[in-house]
Design an enzyme around this catalytic site. Structure first.
Site, PDB file in Angstrom:
ATOM      1  N   GLU A   1       1.242  -1.052  -0.109  1.00  0.00           N
ATOM      2  CA  GLU A   1      -0.165   0.017   0.141  1.00  0.00           C
ATOM      3  C   GLU A   1       0.636   1.354   0.101  1.00  0.00           C
ATOM      4  OE1 GLU A   1      -1.815  -0.419   3.863  1.00  0.00           O
ATOM      5  OE2 GLU A   1      -3.740  -1.531   2.617  1.00  0.00           O
TER       6      GLU A   1
ATOM      7  N   ASP B   1      -4.693  -8.097   6.472  1.00  0.00           N
ATOM      8  CA  ASP B   1      -6.422  -9.094   5.905  1.00  0.00           C
ATOM      9  C   ASP B   1      -5.423 -10.176   5.193  1.00  0.00           C
ATOM     10  OD1 ASP B   1      -8.347  -7.445   4.815  1.00  0.00           O
ATOM     11  OD2 ASP B   1      -6.898  -5.957   4.381  1.00  0.00           O
TER      12      ASP B   1
END
Length: 406
Positions: free
Chosen positions: A159, A175
């Site tokens: 990210e 996640d």
């Protein structure tokens, strides 16, 4: 009526001095405004080198997706950094355009360019990822769903936010824990910084340790029919999938609740402004926080395990200057098991994290296998600066290194 699949939990970062509104589909790294003498990023794109040190023979595919910060449009970037907006979606979702970039072979590297995005760089081994477009926008891979079209694909993502004030890029396990990689950047003086690399043998050691834990933790591991270990779900997804009990952290929460019925919990959420404090006490089923003047500023219901593991629901953290900072501090304290270690939070003694018998074992094992101890094992793992993030206000280069699965 079509129900859009639940999206992956997203790591959220609150700006240190102000609450910055998250942008785009991935809310990657919400950038902290650069101050001082750091130069601005004036180019429209930044080179990103992807080095394939995985030792795997499969074809690698790379995707750069996110929100173009200059316009707020969602879309993808090709290898040159040119932005392509997503077309309209449908209900049920329709296939998105092929946004893949052919990645480097084992032992080779590829340099692409990153536009000023808040987004993600995905990479997959052996097969392309399937992205779809719903009426509300992009449907990203739902790692927790066995029905997801990417369920049998080995993949991961990083990210980042690149804007005029610099680059923020991180590795993430919010996640899932899957194909390992490190992120880095080169400063204008030629020096480099990186994070996200596992210890030698850390990938296998993580899975071995997780599968040896009692209490359902081994149920987080997802394996392909050919025997390839694909990922371990983060425990919030494990609760959702029924692999872990919804009562996982109840005993710890009950002890925390009992303690702060008779004692005050002091939260100082801003490291740069330690004089700002909030005071929490439990009455009935509510923890009430007051400020220094005794005014009630926010309240929290007794959180369940899912709220804690996902840092949402009863521990929702809006991008404001009061509830959000308190909530993220509580979330870190619950996940690390430090709310009983000290009545002053955040408690920043990593040697004492995850020491309680009831704790986030997944996060404990992730941090234990990182070479520098830093990770995003849950959404607010940046409380106390334990996150796997690198930043510079005027970078000249970025990197993602695909590491061996050993």
């Amino acid at each position: 009526m079509f129900e859009q699949p639940r999206q992956p939990r997203r790591r959220r970062r609150l700006a240190a001095a102000a609450a910055a509104l998250a942008v785009g589909i991935s809310t990657a790294v919400t950038a902290i405004t650069t101050t001082g003498a750091e130069a601005a990023v004036t180019a429209d794109t930044l080179p990103l080198t992807i080095a394939n040190q995985s030792g795997r023979g499969e074809q690698v595919y790379v995707y750069n997706i996110g929100t173009l910060l200059s316009t707020g449009q969602q879309g993808w970037a090709d290898a040159s950094g040119t932005f392509h907006p997503w077309p309209g979606g449908g209900s049920p979702p329709v296939d998105a355009p092929d946004a893949s970039i052919t990645g480097p072979a084992a032992g080779a590297s590829l340099t692409i360019r990153m536009p000023k995005f808040s987004g993600r760089v995905y990479f997959s081994y052996g097969r392309k990822l399937v992205f779809q477009l719903a009426t509300g926008g992009l449907v990203q891979p739902a790692v927790q769903s066995p029905a997801d079209p990417n369920a049998d694909t080995l993949f991961n993502w990083t990210e980042y936010t690149l804007n005029d004030d610099g680059l923020w890029i991180n590795s993430t396990q919010v996640d899932m824990f899957s194909a390992p990689y490190a992120v880095g950047l080169t400063r204008s003086d030629g020096s480099t910084i990186s994070t996200g690399r596992l210890k030698p043998g850390g990938y296998r050691a993580f899975f071995d340790a997780l599968q040896d834990l009692p209490g359902g933790w081994a149920g987080l591991v997802r394996t392909r029919s050919d025997g390839t270990v694909l990922r371990a779900l983060a425990p919030g997804h494990g609760v959702e999938a029924g692999a872990l009990p919804g009562t996982l952290l109840d005993d710890y929460v009950n002890r925390v609740w009992d303690r702060y019925r008779v004692q005050t919990l002091t939260v100082a959420p801003f490291a740069q402004s330690p004089e700002i404090e909030y005071y929490g006490r439990v009455t009935g089923d509510v923890m009430t926080f007051t400020d220094a003047a005794g005014r009630v500023v926010t309240t929290f219901g007794k959180p369940d395990s899912d709220s804690i593991l996902g840092c949402y629901k009863l521990l929702d953290a809006p991008n404001d200057l009061v509830r959000g900072p308190i909530s993220r501090t509580l979330c870190a304290g619950y996940n690390r098991g430090t709310l009983l270690s000290s009545a002053d939070q955040p408690y920043n003694e990593p040697g004492e994290f995850y020491a309680d018998d009831v704790t986030n074992e997944y996060a404990r094992l992730v941090h234990a296998q990182m070479a520098d101890g830093r990770a995003y094992a849950f959404a607010f793992d940046d409380v106390g600066a334990h996150e796997s993030l690198v930043h510079d206000g005027a970078p000249v280069h970025a990197s993602i290194t695909l590491d061996p699965l050993d």
